[in-house]
Design a protein around this motif. Structure first.
Motif, PDB file in Angstrom:
ATOM      1  N   GLU A 139       0.838  -1.199   0.000  1.00 39.68           N
ATOM      2  CA  GLU A 139       0.000   0.000   0.000  1.00 39.68           C
ATOM      3  C   GLU A 139       0.874   1.251   0.000  1.00 39.68           C
ATOM      4  OE1 GLU A 139      -1.888  -3.147   2.735  1.00 39.68           O
ATOM      5  OE2 GLU A 139       0.060  -2.149   2.556  1.00 39.68           O
ATOM      6  N   SER A 140       0.379   2.290  -0.629  1.00 40.84           N
ATOM      7  CA  SER A 140       1.064   3.582  -0.590  1.00 40.84           C
ATOM      8  C   SER A 140       0.036   4.692  -0.663  1.00 40.84           C
ATOM      9  CB  SER A 140       2.085   3.707  -1.730  1.00 40.84           C
ATOM     10  OG  SER A 140       1.458   3.597  -2.981  1.00 40.84           O
ATOM     11  N   THR A 191      -1.249   0.505   5.783  1.00 37.18           N
ATOM     12  CA  THR A 191      -0.756   1.877   5.842  1.00 37.18           C
ATOM     13  C   THR A 191      -1.667   2.695   6.747  1.00 37.18           C
ATOM     14  OG1 THR A 191      -0.005   3.785   4.534  1.00 37.18           O
ATOM     15  CG2 THR A 191      -2.002   2.681   3.772  1.00 37.18           C
ATOM     16  N   GLY A 239      -0.136   9.749   4.576  1.00 40.00           N
ATOM     17  CA  GLY A 239      -0.429   9.330   5.935  1.00 40.00           C
ATOM     18  C   GLY A 239      -1.379  10.274   6.655  1.00 40.00           C
TER      19      GLY A 239
END
Length: 120
Positions: A6-7, A114, A10
Protein backbone atom coordinates in the motif's frame (compact mmCIF):
# COMPACT_ATOMS: atom_id res chain seq x y z
CA UNK A 1 5.74 -15.03 -3.81
CA UNK A 2 2.83 -12.63 -4.05
CA UNK A 3 3.41 -9.27 -2.44
CA UNK A 4 1.07 -6.33 -1.98
CA UNK A 5 2.26 -2.87 -0.99
CA UNK A 6 0.00 0.00 0.00
CA UNK A 7 1.06 3.58 -0.59
CA UNK A 8 -0.50 6.95 -0.06
CA UNK A 9 -0.57 9.95 2.24
CA UNK A 10 -0.43 9.33 5.94
CA UNK A 11 -2.38 12.48 6.75
CA UNK A 12 -5.50 13.78 5.07
CA UNK A 13 -7.58 16.79 5.99
CA UNK A 14 -11.31 16.47 6.69
CA UNK A 15 -13.56 16.77 3.61
CA UNK A 16 -10.69 15.84 1.29
CA UNK A 17 -10.41 12.68 -0.80
CA UNK A 18 -8.14 9.89 0.37
CA UNK A 19 -6.29 8.10 -2.42
CA UNK A 20 -4.40 4.87 -1.85
CA UNK A 21 -2.55 2.58 -4.22
CA UNK A 22 -1.83 -1.12 -3.87
CA UNK A 23 1.05 -2.31 -6.02
CA UNK A 24 1.08 -6.05 -6.66
CA UNK A 25 4.07 -8.22 -7.49
CA UNK A 26 4.35 -11.95 -8.02
CA UNK A 27 0.87 -12.21 -9.53
CA UNK A 28 -1.25 -10.39 -12.06
CA UNK A 29 -4.39 -8.57 -10.96
CA UNK A 30 -6.03 -10.09 -14.05
CA UNK A 31 -5.29 -13.64 -12.93
CA UNK A 32 -8.51 -15.63 -12.64
CA UNK A 33 -10.36 -15.91 -10.23
CA UNK A 34 -9.30 -13.48 -7.55
CA UNK A 35 -10.70 -10.43 -5.85
CA UNK A 36 -8.44 -7.58 -4.83
CA UNK A 37 -9.90 -5.86 -1.80
CA UNK A 38 -9.46 -2.87 0.43
CA UNK A 39 -9.99 -3.46 4.14
CA UNK A 40 -9.52 -1.08 7.01
CA UNK A 41 -9.24 -1.24 10.77
CA UNK A 42 -10.12 1.79 12.82
CA UNK A 43 -8.87 2.24 16.38
CA UNK A 44 -10.76 -0.09 18.68
CA UNK A 45 -12.76 -1.63 15.84
CA UNK A 46 -12.62 -4.79 13.82
CA UNK A 47 -11.76 -5.20 10.19
CA UNK A 48 -14.09 -3.53 7.71
CA UNK A 49 -14.27 -4.70 4.13
CA UNK A 50 -14.64 -1.62 1.92
CA UNK A 51 -14.72 -2.98 -1.59
CA UNK A 52 -12.91 -4.92 -4.26
CA UNK A 53 -12.05 -5.24 -7.91
CA UNK A 54 -12.17 -8.63 -9.56
CA UNK A 55 -9.68 -10.15 -11.97
CA UNK A 56 -12.14 -9.25 -14.74
CA UNK A 57 -12.24 -5.62 -13.55
CA UNK A 58 -15.70 -5.69 -12.01
CA UNK A 59 -15.91 -3.54 -8.90
CA UNK A 60 -17.83 -4.16 -5.71
CA UNK A 61 -18.38 -1.77 -2.82
CA UNK A 62 -19.68 -2.23 0.68
CA UNK A 63 -23.00 -0.44 1.23
CA UNK A 64 -21.34 1.31 4.15
CA UNK A 65 -18.99 3.10 1.76
CA UNK A 66 -20.78 2.98 -1.56
CA UNK A 67 -21.51 6.68 -1.91
CA UNK A 68 -17.95 7.71 -1.09
CA UNK A 69 -15.76 4.96 -2.55
CA UNK A 70 -14.24 4.32 -5.93
CA UNK A 71 -11.99 1.36 -6.73
CA UNK A 72 -10.09 0.95 -9.96
CA UNK A 73 -7.29 -1.09 -11.48
CA UNK A 74 -4.34 -0.40 -13.75
CA UNK A 75 -3.38 -3.60 -15.52
CA UNK A 76 -0.35 -2.03 -17.18
CA UNK A 77 1.15 -1.17 -13.79
CA UNK A 78 -0.42 -4.15 -12.01
CA UNK A 79 -1.96 -2.10 -9.26
CA UNK A 80 -5.35 -1.11 -7.92
CA UNK A 81 -6.48 1.98 -6.14
CA UNK A 82 -8.95 3.24 -3.57
CA UNK A 83 -10.48 6.67 -3.42
CA UNK A 84 -12.55 7.64 -0.40
CA UNK A 85 -14.17 11.04 -0.60
CA UNK A 86 -15.40 13.46 2.06
CA UNK A 87 -13.27 11.92 4.78
CA UNK A 88 -13.84 12.64 8.45
CA UNK A 89 -11.78 11.78 11.54
CA UNK A 90 -13.82 8.57 11.73
CA UNK A 91 -11.98 7.42 8.59
CA UNK A 92 -8.72 7.34 10.54
CA UNK A 93 -7.56 3.74 10.25
CA UNK A 94 -4.97 1.31 9.02
CA UNK A 95 -5.83 0.49 5.42
CA UNK A 96 -4.92 -2.88 3.94
CA UNK A 97 -5.05 -4.29 0.46
CA UNK A 98 -5.60 -8.02 0.06
CA UNK A 99 -6.08 -10.81 -2.42
CA UNK A 100 -8.94 -13.21 -1.90
CA UNK A 101 -10.33 -16.24 -3.62
CA UNK A 102 -13.89 -15.17 -2.89
CA UNK A 103 -15.46 -11.75 -2.63
CA UNK A 104 -14.99 -10.42 0.88
CA UNK A 105 -13.32 -13.54 2.24
CA UNK A 106 -10.68 -16.25 1.75
CA UNK A 107 -7.78 -13.81 1.82
CA UNK A 108 -4.43 -15.41 1.13
CA UNK A 109 -2.18 -12.37 0.82
CA UNK A 110 -2.20 -9.04 2.64
CA UNK A 111 -0.23 -5.86 2.36
CA UNK A 112 1.50 -4.63 5.51
CA UNK A 113 -1.08 -1.87 5.90
CA UNK A 114 -0.76 1.88 5.84
CA UNK A 115 -1.85 4.24 8.59
CA UNK A 116 -4.08 7.09 7.47
CA UNK A 117 -4.99 9.86 9.87
CA UNK A 118 -7.72 12.36 9.10
CA UNK A 119 -7.04 15.59 10.91
CA UNK A 120 -6.90 19.28 10.27
Amino acid sequence: QVQLQESGPGLVKPSQTLSLTCTVSGASITQSYYYWSWIRQSPGKGLEWMGAISSSANTFTSPSFKSRTSISGDTAKNLFTLQLSSVTPEDTAVYYCTRGGRLGTNYDYWGQGTQVTVSS
